[in-house]
Design a protein around this motif. Structure first.
Motif, mmCIF file in Angstrom:
data_model
loop_
_atom_site.group_PDB
_atom_site.id
_atom_site.type_symbol
_atom_site.label_atom_id
_atom_site.label_comp_id
_atom_site.label_asym_id
_atom_site.label_seq_id
_atom_site.Cartn_x
_atom_site.Cartn_y
_atom_site.Cartn_z
ATOM 1 N N ARG A 92 0.858 -1.202 0.000
ATOM 2 C CA ARG A 92 0.000 0.000 0.000
ATOM 3 C C ARG A 92 0.887 1.244 0.000
ATOM 4 O O ARG A 92 2.069 1.162 0.350
ATOM 5 C CB ARG A 92 -0.862 0.004 1.259
ATOM 6 C CG ARG A 92 -0.047 0.088 2.530
ATOM 7 C CD ARG A 92 -0.796 -0.403 3.750
ATOM 8 N NE ARG A 92 -0.902 -1.854 3.760
ATOM 9 C CZ ARG A 92 -1.811 -2.546 4.452
ATOM 10 N NH1 ARG A 92 -2.688 -1.920 5.207
ATOM 11 N NH2 ARG A 92 -1.844 -3.857 4.417
ATOM 12 N N ALA A 93 0.268 2.384 -0.358
ATOM 13 C CA ALA A 93 1.030 3.637 -0.315
ATOM 14 C C ALA A 93 1.409 3.935 1.140
ATOM 15 O O ALA A 93 0.618 3.671 2.064
ATOM 16 C CB ALA A 93 0.191 4.767 -0.891
ATOM 17 N N TRP A 94 2.605 4.478 1.356
ATOM 18 C CA TRP A 94 3.121 4.700 2.708
ATOM 19 C C TRP A 94 3.920 5.996 2.682
ATOM 20 O O TRP A 94 4.798 6.155 1.833
ATOM 21 C CB TRP A 94 4.028 3.520 3.080
ATOM 22 C CG TRP A 94 4.295 3.342 4.535
ATOM 23 C CD1 TRP A 94 5.305 3.925 5.240
ATOM 24 C CD2 TRP A 94 3.579 2.507 5.463
ATOM 25 N NE1 TRP A 94 5.256 3.500 6.546
ATOM 26 C CE2 TRP A 94 4.213 2.628 6.702
ATOM 27 C CE3 TRP A 94 2.466 1.657 5.341
ATOM 28 C CZ2 TRP A 94 3.770 1.944 7.833
ATOM 29 C CZ3 TRP A 94 2.026 0.976 6.466
ATOM 30 C CH2 TRP A 94 2.673 1.119 7.688
ATOM 31 N N GLY A 95 3.623 6.905 3.596
ATOM 32 C CA GLY A 95 4.272 8.221 3.588
ATOM 33 C C GLY A 95 5.714 8.183 4.056
ATOM 34 O O GLY A 95 6.159 7.249 4.715
ATOM 35 N N ASP A 147 1.804 3.537 -4.217
ATOM 36 C CA ASP A 147 0.762 2.521 -4.320
ATOM 37 C C ASP A 147 1.184 1.474 -5.367
ATOM 38 O O ASP A 147 1.842 1.820 -6.344
ATOM 39 C CB ASP A 147 -0.538 3.216 -4.766
ATOM 40 C CG ASP A 147 -1.707 2.269 -4.749
ATOM 41 O OD1 ASP A 147 -2.352 2.158 -3.687
ATOM 42 O OD2 ASP A 147 -1.953 1.613 -5.785
ATOM 43 N N PRO A 148 0.815 0.192 -5.161
ATOM 44 C CA PRO A 148 1.181 -0.829 -6.155
ATOM 45 C C PRO A 148 0.775 -0.469 -7.585
ATOM 46 O O PRO A 148 1.482 -0.820 -8.530
ATOM 47 C CB PRO A 148 0.444 -2.088 -5.674
ATOM 48 C CG PRO A 148 0.248 -1.884 -4.214
ATOM 49 C CD PRO A 148 0.128 -0.405 -3.997
ATOM 50 N N ASP A 149 -0.347 0.258 -7.745
ATOM 51 C CA ASP A 149 -0.752 0.639 -9.101
ATOM 52 C C ASP A 149 0.310 1.490 -9.779
ATOM 53 O O ASP A 149 0.393 1.548 -11.010
ATOM 54 C CB ASP A 149 -2.056 1.461 -9.072
ATOM 55 C CG ASP A 149 -3.253 0.571 -8.820
ATOM 56 O OD1 ASP A 149 -3.086 -0.662 -8.906
ATOM 57 O OD2 ASP A 149 -4.326 1.119 -8.510
ATOM 58 N N GLU A 150 1.100 2.187 -8.968
ATOM 59 C CA GLU A 150 2.169 3.006 -9.539
ATOM 60 C C GLU A 150 3.479 2.232 -9.624
ATOM 61 O O GLU A 150 4.188 2.268 -10.628
ATOM 62 C CB GLU A 150 2.356 4.274 -8.684
ATOM 63 C CG GLU A 150 3.345 5.244 -9.305
ATOM 64 C CD GLU A 150 3.488 6.556 -8.536
ATOM 65 O OE1 GLU A 150 4.425 7.312 -8.831
ATOM 66 O OE2 GLU A 150 2.676 6.802 -7.619
ATOM 67 N N TRP A 151 3.830 1.486 -8.519
ATOM 68 C CA TRP A 151 5.165 0.861 -8.562
ATOM 69 C C TRP A 151 5.222 -0.393 -9.422
ATOM 70 O O TRP A 151 6.296 -0.718 -9.948
ATOM 71 C CB TRP A 151 5.762 0.654 -7.174
ATOM 72 C CG TRP A 151 5.130 -0.301 -6.183
ATOM 73 C CD1 TRP A 151 4.488 0.027 -5.024
ATOM 74 C CD2 TRP A 151 5.156 -1.753 -6.200
ATOM 75 N NE1 TRP A 151 4.093 -1.107 -4.337
ATOM 76 C CE2 TRP A 151 4.496 -2.204 -5.034
ATOM 77 C CE3 TRP A 151 5.661 -2.704 -7.082
ATOM 78 C CZ2 TRP A 151 4.326 -3.571 -4.730
ATOM 79 C CZ3 TRP A 151 5.496 -4.058 -6.788
ATOM 80 C CH2 TRP A 151 4.837 -4.473 -5.626
ATOM 81 N N GLN A 152 4.082 -1.082 -9.598
ATOM 82 C CA GLN A 152 4.174 -2.313 -10.403
ATOM 83 C C GLN A 152 4.593 -2.038 -11.865
ATOM 84 O O GLN A 152 5.561 -2.648 -12.341
ATOM 85 C CB GLN A 152 2.860 -3.071 -10.367
ATOM 86 C CG GLN A 152 2.688 -3.920 -9.093
ATOM 87 C CD GLN A 152 1.524 -4.889 -9.226
ATOM 88 O OE1 GLN A 152 0.405 -4.474 -9.482
ATOM 89 N NE2 GLN A 152 1.796 -6.169 -9.046
#
Ligand SMILES: Cc1cc2nc3c(=O)[nH]c(=O)nc-3n(C[C@H](O)[C@H](O)[C@H](O)COP(=O)(O)O)c2cc1C
Length: 388
Positions: A92-95, A147-152
Motif C-alpha cells: 500500500r502507499a506509505w508516507g 501505491d502498487p498501481d504506480e510501482w508495479q
C-alpha cells in the motif's frame, strides 16, 4: 558540501527526488538516449559470475534505498552497477518521514567507525550537513512506498532496462498497521511478494530490518517469526530466489572485543536465524547489513532530526564497515559449519574498490554500496578497473 552531486539530492525532499531525480552523473547517463546499457559495461569482460542463477558481469551493485524508481535503476545500470535493487515497496502507499531525511554523521573514533553495542550509539553521534569523504550518513525515511498501481508498472520497466550481465532485484517488506494480528502481518508479506512476482521479477529481497510491533525491536530480532514469514512467502513465489535483508545481529558471546584477537565464542543468535530460514530452504541469500541505529545530536547536543520518535536514526556508510564485514564473516562461518550453500550479499560502508575486495575476502559472493555509490557514481567503474 563536497563538489560532486549525489544522484539522490539530500537537499531535496523524497518526493522531489522521486519526481525529478536522479541527479549528477546518473542524470547524464539517463539523458544519453540510445545509450545501450552494454556500452556502459564495456570495461567488463563477458558475463563472468553466477548470482542466484543469473549470469552477472561483476557481482557488485546498489542495495535497497537510494534508487527510488526505474529512472534511478536504469541510470545505475548505465553507470556499470550490475546488481541494482529497486527501493523497498509495500502492499500500500506509505508516507515518508518529514524532511530532512539524510544528515552527515561524524563518529568520534579516528577511523570514523561506530562499534555495535558501544556507549557512543546511545550518548549521541554528531550529525550535521558537512558531508565529507569517507562518507557516513544517517537516513531516516520510514520506508515510504508508492501505491502498487504506480510501482508495479514502474518495476516492470526497471526489470526491462537491465543490460547483458545485469540484474534488477526488487525489494519489499511487510507493513504493520493498527489492529493487525500476526497472521495478518504474515499475509501482508505474502500479498506484497505476489505483487512483486506480477511484475515479472525472478528473485526478490525481503527487508527484515524493520520495526516489529510493540517493542523497540526489529523483525530480524525474532527469527521464529522471520521463519514463518519466509515459509509463507516462499510458498507464494515458488522457485524464485528469496533473499532476506538483515540488520547487524551481535554475536551471543565474544572474546577480544573488536581487536585483532577477536574470537566468536558463541554465535547462536545468528545461527538460529539461518536455521529458521536458509536451512529450511525458504531463503537462498542473506543481505547484510542494514543501518546501525544511533542517537543523533547536533553540535549543541540537541536532537539532530526534528520531530517525535526521531531521536535515533540508522547510520550507514563508512562508519558501519567493520560491522558489515563482521556479519559477513560470521554468515560465511555458519554456512561452512552447517554445510549450506546460501549466497551472501555483503554491504555496509563500501566506498572504495578496496572495500569490495575486503568483503569478497570475508566470504561475500556479491557486494553492494548505498552511501558510497551515492557519493561516487563511478564506484562500479573504479571497482571494475581494479579487480580485472
Ligand atoms: C538513502 C537510503 C535509503 C535506504 N532505504 C532502504 C530501504 O528502503 N530498504 C532497505 O532494506 N534498506 C534501505 N537502506 C539501507 C541500505 O540498503 C544499506 O543496508 C545501508 O545503507 C548500509 O549500506 P551502505 O553503508 O553502503 O549505505 C537505505 C539506505 C540509504 C542510504
Amino acid at each position: 558540501m563536497t563538489d560532486f552531486s549525489p544522484f539522490y539530492d539530500v537537499n531535496l525532499s523524497y518526493d522531489d527526488n522521486y519526481a525529478k531525480g536522479p541527479f549528477g552523473a546518473f542524470a547524464t547517463a539517463l539523458a544519453g538516449d540510445g545509450v545501450d546499457a552494454a556500452d556502459c559495461v564495456k570495461d567488463t569482460p563477458a558475463a563472468s559470475t553466477t548470482f542466484l542463477g543469473h549470469r552477472v558481469n561483476l557481482p557488485f551493485g546498489i542495495p535497497a534505498g537510494p534508487l527510488l524508481n526505474s529512472r534511478f535503476t536504469t541510470a545505475a545500470f548505465r553507470m556499470g552497477f550490475d546488481l541494482v535493487t529497486y527501493k523497498t515497496v509495500r502492499s500500500r502507499a506509505w508516507g515518508c518521514n518529514p524532511f530532512p531525511n539524510v544528515l552527515a554523521v561524524h563518529p568520534k573514533s579516528v577511523d570514523g567507525s561506530l562499534t555495535p553495542g558501544s556507549a557512543e550509539l546511545d550518548e549521541g553521534v554528531l550529525a550535521d550537513t558537512r558531508y565529507e569523504q569517507p562518507i557516513s550518513i544517517s537516513n531516516s525515511f520510514g520506508v515510504p512506498s508508492r501505491d502498487p498501481d504506480e510501482w508495479q508498472p514502474d518495476m516492470r520497466r526497471a526489470i526491462a532496462a537491465a543490460g547483458e550481465g545485469q540484474l534488477l532485484i526488487p525489494s519489499f517488506q511487510g507493513s504493520r498497521v493498527g489492529g493487525m494480528t500476526t497472521d495478518d502481518y504474515i499475509a501482508d508479506h505474502v500479498t506484497t511478494a505476489r505483487l512483486v512476482v506480477e511484475t515479472g521479477a525472478d528473485l526478490m529481497v525481503m527487508n527484515t530490518s524493520c520495526p516489529n510491533e510493540g517493542h523497540n525491536r526489529l523483525l530480524c530480532h525474532d527469527p521464529a517469526l522471520v521463519g514463518r514469514i519466509t515459509e509463507a512467502v516462499k510458498n507464494e513465489i515458488g522457485d524464485r530466489a528469496l533473499a532476506i535483508k538483515l540488520a547487524y545481529i551481535p554475536p551471543t558471546e565474544v572474546s577480544g572485543g573488536w581487536g585483532p584477537d577477536r574470537q566468536i565464542v558463541d554465535d547462536s543468535a545468528l545461527e538460529l536465524m539461518v536455521r529458521e530460514t536458509a536451512a529450511r530452504g525458504t531463503v537462498q541469500a542473506f543481505s547484510a547489513i542494514n543501518t546501525i541505529s544511533a542517537r543523533l545530536v547536533d553540535a549543541s547536543g540537541q536532537q539532530a532530526l526534528p520531530g517525535a520518535g526521531r531521536d535515533r536514526s540508522g547510520v550507514c556508510g563508512r562508519a558501519i564497515r567493520h560491522a558489515g564485514l563482521d556479519m559477513v564473516a560470521r554468515l560465511a562461518a555458519i554456512r561452512e559449519k552447517l554445510g549450506l550453500d546460501y549466497t551472501i550479499i555483503g554491504l555496509g560502508g563500501v566506498v572504495t574498490p578496496e572495500d569490495y575486495v575486503a568483503y569478497r575476502a570475508s566470504g561475500a559472493d556479491a557486494v553492494m554500496s548505498a552511501t558510497g555509490a551515492m557519493w561516487d557514481a563511478d564506484l562500479a567503474h573504479k571497482i571494475k578497473a581494479t579487480v580485472h
